[in-house]
Design a protein around this motif. Structure first.
Motif, PDB file in Angstrom:
ATOM      1  N   TYR A 183      31.605 -11.263 -42.517  1.00  0.00           N
ATOM      2  CA  TYR A 183      31.074 -11.667 -41.214  1.00  0.00           C
ATOM      3  C   TYR A 183      30.330 -10.495 -40.584  1.00  0.00           C
ATOM      4  N   GLY A 184      30.934  -9.317 -40.678  1.00  0.00           N
ATOM      5  CA  GLY A 184      30.263  -8.130 -40.149  1.00  0.00           C
ATOM      6  C   GLY A 184      28.951  -7.879 -40.863  1.00  0.00           C
ATOM      7  N   ILE A 185      28.960  -8.013 -42.198  1.00  0.00           N
ATOM      8  CA  ILE A 185      27.730  -7.795 -42.964  1.00  0.00           C
ATOM      9  C   ILE A 185      26.660  -8.780 -42.518  1.00  0.00           C
ATOM     10  N   SER A 186      27.064 -10.060 -42.287  1.00  0.00           N
ATOM     11  CA  SER A 186      26.060 -11.064 -41.910  1.00  0.00           C
ATOM     12  C   SER A 186      25.448 -10.715 -40.558  1.00  0.00           C
ATOM     13  N   LEU A 187      26.268 -10.192 -39.635  1.00  0.00           N
ATOM     14  CA  LEU A 187      25.709  -9.843 -38.320  1.00  0.00           C
ATOM     15  C   LEU A 187      24.734  -8.680 -38.436  1.00  0.00           C
ATOM     16  N   ILE A 188      25.101  -7.682 -39.243  1.00  0.00           N
ATOM     17  CA  ILE A 188      24.200  -6.533 -39.403  1.00  0.00           C
ATOM     18  C   ILE A 188      22.906  -6.973 -40.082  1.00  0.00           C
ATOM     19  N   TYR A 189      23.058  -7.881 -41.063  1.00  0.00           N
ATOM     20  CA  TYR A 189      21.876  -8.408 -41.747  1.00  0.00           C
ATOM     21  C   TYR A 189      20.978  -9.121 -40.750  1.00  0.00           C
ATOM     22  N   GLY A 190      21.584  -9.917 -39.861  1.00  0.00           N
ATOM     23  CA  GLY A 190      20.785 -10.650 -38.893  1.00  0.00           C
ATOM     24  C   GLY A 190      20.055  -9.728 -37.932  1.00  0.00           C
ATOM     25  N   ALA A 191      20.713  -8.619 -37.573  1.00  0.00           N
ATOM     26  CA  ALA A 191      20.095  -7.733 -36.591  1.00  0.00           C
ATOM     27  C   ALA A 191      18.978  -6.895 -37.203  1.00  0.00           C
ATOM     28  N   THR A 192      19.078  -6.597 -38.494  1.00  0.00           N
ATOM     29  CA  THR A 192      18.100  -5.685 -39.084  1.00  0.00           C
ATOM     30  C   THR A 192      17.264  -6.327 -40.187  1.00  0.00           C
ATOM     31  N   GLY A 193      17.766  -7.394 -40.816  1.00  0.00           N
ATOM     32  CA  GLY A 193      17.043  -8.003 -41.924  1.00  0.00           C
ATOM     33  C   GLY A 193      17.128  -7.211 -43.203  1.00  0.00           C
ATOM     34  N   GLN A 194      18.081  -6.294 -43.301  1.00  0.00           N
ATOM     35  CA  GLN A 194      18.215  -5.461 -44.503  1.00  0.00           C
ATOM     36  C   GLN A 194      19.582  -5.661 -45.131  1.00  0.00           C
ATOM     37  N   LEU A 195      19.609  -5.698 -46.461  1.00  0.00           N
ATOM     38  CA  LEU A 195      20.896  -5.739 -47.153  1.00  0.00           C
ATOM     39  C   LEU A 195      21.090  -4.517 -48.036  1.00  0.00           C
ATOM     40  N   ALA A 196      20.001  -3.818 -48.373  1.00  0.00           N
ATOM     41  CA  ALA A 196      20.128  -2.627 -49.211  1.00  0.00           C
ATOM     42  C   ALA A 196      20.470  -1.427 -48.330  1.00  0.00           C
ATOM     43  N   PHE A 197      21.319  -0.536 -48.857  1.00  0.00           N
ATOM     44  CA  PHE A 197      21.884   0.515 -48.013  1.00  0.00           C
ATOM     45  C   PHE A 197      20.835   1.501 -47.515  1.00  0.00           C
ATOM     46  N   VAL A 198      19.935   1.927 -48.414  1.00  0.00           N
ATOM     47  CA  VAL A 198      19.051   3.033 -48.039  1.00  0.00           C
ATOM     48  C   VAL A 198      18.087   2.637 -46.911  1.00  0.00           C
ATOM     49  N   PRO A 199      17.319   1.518 -47.055  1.00  0.00           N
ATOM     50  CA  PRO A 199      16.459   1.134 -45.926  1.00  0.00           C
ATOM     51  C   PRO A 199      17.250   0.754 -44.685  1.00  0.00           C
ATOM     52  N   LEU A 200      18.448   0.162 -44.894  1.00  0.00           N
ATOM     53  CA  LEU A 200      19.262  -0.235 -43.744  1.00  0.00           C
ATOM     54  C   LEU A 200      19.665   0.985 -42.931  1.00  0.00           C
ATOM     55  N   MET A 201      20.024   2.065 -43.643  1.00  0.00           N
ATOM     56  CA  MET A 201      20.455   3.258 -42.927  1.00  0.00           C
ATOM     57  C   MET A 201      19.294   3.870 -42.146  1.00  0.00           C
ATOM     58  N   GLN A 202      18.090   3.800 -42.742  1.00  0.00           N
ATOM     59  CA  GLN A 202      16.921   4.298 -42.000  1.00  0.00           C
ATOM     60  C   GLN A 202      16.696   3.478 -40.731  1.00  0.00           C
ATOM     61  N   ASP A 203      16.773   2.143 -40.871  1.00  0.00           N
ATOM     62  CA  ASP A 203      16.582   1.283 -39.705  1.00  0.00           C
ATOM     63  C   ASP A 203      17.618   1.565 -38.636  1.00  0.00           C
ATOM     64  N   LEU A 204      18.873   1.710 -39.081  1.00  0.00           N
ATOM     65  CA  LEU A 204      19.938   1.952 -38.115  1.00  0.00           C
ATOM     66  C   LEU A 204      19.742   3.295 -37.424  1.00  0.00           C
TER      67      LEU A 204
END
Lengths: 481, 101, 119
Positions: A168-189
């Protein structure tokens, strides 16, 4: 790149299919351990190869080949090898050492290796479920014993709840950023770290709670003692060591490789979890009379110390956390190894009082258990002391003196129950199991097991050796992050 | 117009119901299994809604994986349940009291 | 405008609920209700009822259900694969074959284990 995982998968399949006809547990265990040795070799070779040729540490945004993955994989493989080796006689004796048992063990190792390398939420999720599902089944492997099944049900329900929350947490983070891969997600965050939305903070909390369930940290620890008590001893050792390393790998991947920029959200929560689990673990362990339950509460307390390092969220703090994890794993491995060696055919060692007078019958085993208990309690000069000392030092450096003092005081409380076991081993008299048969005492050897004894001695010796000369290991841990 | 927030609310409600079910259910083990499935379905709804909203297929692929894992999980759950039933001839949660936490 | 498009659905739902409820209600309201002892007792070929009607299912049904769930949902991966087969190159093709091979091994295992025999 996937050779270690391939070897484990192939070995699991071979064992599963040959186990249908072949009923020789020793041979199957040997096959499983041989494949783990090959896997270790492959892991090391691939690491040196990619290091020499400066290969990328990230493969198509899905798969990490970095130092963390290497160290986690190697630790998982080595502990799995030890756990299998120590449990051979026990599994044979309890009649659970079938092909399925070893195949499931190897599938669990496969899941753990995948988790250690995951660089994408899907990979992480699949690996996590692979090893969790295999362990649920392993806990239920003594299918005629009621408490074993009960433990399996409890583990299953809490494990499923944990993975649900995590997802559920992963789905919320995915919804907020549109990223599932760690490296681009960390940059976005990192970009939105200051102005994050409610969605992200809620997602982070859900993920943290899910991982806390998996690690067995208070207040999400209710299942830990029940599973430790109900599961077969060899499976319990598995949950207490290898599965804990895998849970730590998940923690590293999620908090360090993804959510590190959002430290302001999770650091206070992790502080709370850490202090609460040290408190709950150390105080509740005092009241236990069952050895396995005591170890369970001790593991809760140890995970608390680990999180106390994690909450600092710096490179050196993560290295110290890794060092602490290693010390905990070696200590627990040693303690349970002795108990595994001592399972008598007339009586299992369940209660702490069953260990009365162990010193008189098996002085060497008593000494190894003494080393394990001292290390877990944090008595110098053993490895456990060095690990706790590193954490306290780190806390003082970061001006968190209050936490450092609380941790030290609670360590002294915790030392009580470890020392009680030593008192039972060394200063209590032997008690016959049954008044009618005065010459059968509980602490008796299951059988003469030269390899398992050597392994137990090796674990105990390494506690002492690494405690006196910790510099190399510490240096190694510092280079990982 | 039904938008993203509606889907999110529905899945949040379903998720809360399933967690409540896990916490307060004191009757039946099958219900526990159903709650777990419900939880995973709520998460799947979330993923699908986000994937449509963001115009990305990745979320939908994740749902496939979740479905497959949910099947494996319920299979393991049912298998453990059958073992329990063979011993106790019931699926009461009440009887899970041998191990006291 | 938008609400109008949903009107048929609302009508269908209302009709569906109506068709379900009206006969039940009608039976409940109109039918004569004169209970006596013979009518209340469960009928079992003229004998007194021997056991409750809520007997548990045979465990073998659960076993079959477990096996069915697994293989049924794993094949769900075949649909997106088949639809996008032209776009995913030979790597996509062979990874699905690898996956099916793993499934086949699972199937072989349960076959040899005798899980598919009813007796």
């Amino acid at each position: 790149m996937w050779i270690p995982e391939g070897i484990v998968l192939l070995a699991a399949i071979i064992i599963l299919l040959t186990g249908l006809r072949l009923k020789n547990a020793k041979l199957l265990a040997g096959l499983a351990r041989f494949s783990l040795l090959l896997t270790m070799l492959a892991t090391i070779l691939i690491k040196t190869y990619s290091w020499k040729h400066h290969l990328d540490t990230l493969i198509s945004e899905l798969w990490f080949m970095d130092h963390i993955a290497f160290v986690m994989k190697l630790t998982i493989e080595i502990t799995a090898w030890f756990v299998l080796g120590l449990g051979v006689h026990y599994t044979q004796h309890e009649d659970i050492g079938s092909g399925e048992y070893y195949a499931l063990t190897l599938f669990a190792v496969l899941g753990m290796l995948i988790v250690a390398s995951a660089a994408h939420f899907m990979v992480l999720f699949v690996g996590l479920e692979l090893f969790s599902l295999a362990i649920y089944a392993l806990v239920a492997s003594q299918c005629h014993i009621s408490i074993g099944i009960e433990a399996a049900i409890k583990y299953f329900v809490t494990g499923a709840l944990a993975s649900g929350l995590l997802l559920y947490g992963i789905s919320l983070i995915y919804g907020a950023t549109g990223q599932l891969a760690f490296v681009p997600l960390m940059q976005d965050l990192g970009v939105i770290a200051n102005g994050h939305s409610l969605l992200i903070s809620f997602g982070v909390i859900c993920i943290l709670v899910g991982v806390a369930f998996k690690l067995g940290v208070a207040p999400f620890h209710m299942w830990v003692p029940d599973i430790y008590e109900g599961a077969p001893l060899s499976v319990m050792l598995w949950i207490a060591t290898t599965a804990k390393i895998a849970a730590f790998a998940i923690l590293v991947r999620l908090l360090w490789n993804v959510l590190a920029p959002l430290g302001s959200i999770w650091q206070p929560l992790v502080q709370f979890l850490a202090l609460l689990s040290i408190l709950v673990g150390n105080t509740a362990a005092i009241a236990q009379s069952n050895f396995q339950r005591m170890l369970a509460y001790s593991s809760i307390a140890h995970m608390g110390y680990l999180l106390l390092a994690v909450q600092l969220n710096t490179e050196s703090a993560w290295s110290v956390a890794l060092f602490y994890m290693l010390s905990y794993v070696i200590g627990t491995l040693t303690a349970v190894a002795v108990i595994l060696l001592l399972q008598h055919k007339h009586a299992h060692i369940k209660q702490i009082n069953d260990l009365c007078g162990l010193h008189q019958r098996h002085p060497w085993l008593a000494f190894i258990l003494l080393l394990a208990m001292f290390s877990l309690a944090g008595v110098p000069p053993l490895l456990g002391f060095m690990a706790k000392w590193q954490i306290v030092q780190m806390l003082i450096e970061q001006q968190q003196i209050g936490y450092a003092i609380t941790a030290m005081l609670l360590t002294i409380v915790g030392a009580y129950y470890y020392l009680r076991i030593i008192k039972v081993i060394y200063f209590d008299d032997l008690q016959p199991l049954d008044p009618a048969k005065p010459n059968i005492y509980p602490p008796a050897l299951l059988a003469v097991q030269p390899t398992a004894s050597i392994m137990a001695a090796l674990c105990g010796g390494s506690l002492l050796f690494l405690g006196i000369f910790p510099a190399q290991l510490l240096q190694f841990c510092l280079q990982v992050f | 117009m039904i938008g993203l927030s509606h889907y999110l609310s529905v899945s949040a409600i379903i998720f809360s119901i399933s967690i409540l079910g896990l916490m307060i259910n004191h009757r039946n083990l099958i219900t526990l299994l159903m709650c777990i499935e419900l939880m995973l379905l709520a998460v799947s709804t979330n993923f699908i809604a986000f994937a449509r909203y963001l115009h990305q297929p990745a979320g939908e692929v994740f749902v496939f994986l979740i479905l497959a894992v949910a099947a494996a999980e319920s299979a393991i759950g049912l298998a453990i349940l059958v073992l329990w039933f063979r011993q106790h001839h019931s699926v009461d949660v009440e009887q899970l009291n041998r191990l006291k936490g | 405008m938008l609400l109008k498009e949903y009107l048929p659905i609302v009508v269908f739902i209302a009709l569906g609920i109506g068709f379900g409820l009206v006969p039940l209600l009608a039976g409940f309201l109109i039918a004569p209700s004169r209970p006596n002892k013979a009518k209340e007792s469960p009928y079992e070929c003229g004998f007194e009822a021997i056991e409750t009607g809520r007997a548990p299912f045979d465990l073998r049904f659960y076993l079959v259900a477990i096996l069915f769930i697994l293989f049924d949902l794993e094949t769900a991966f075949l649909f997106p694969w088949a639809v996008s087969l032209r776009k995913i190159s030979s790597l996509g093709f062979f990874s699905m074959l690898f996956f099916l091979g793993l499934l086949l091994i699972g199937f072989l295992y349960e076959w040899c284990k005798g899980a598919l025999e009813w007796e």
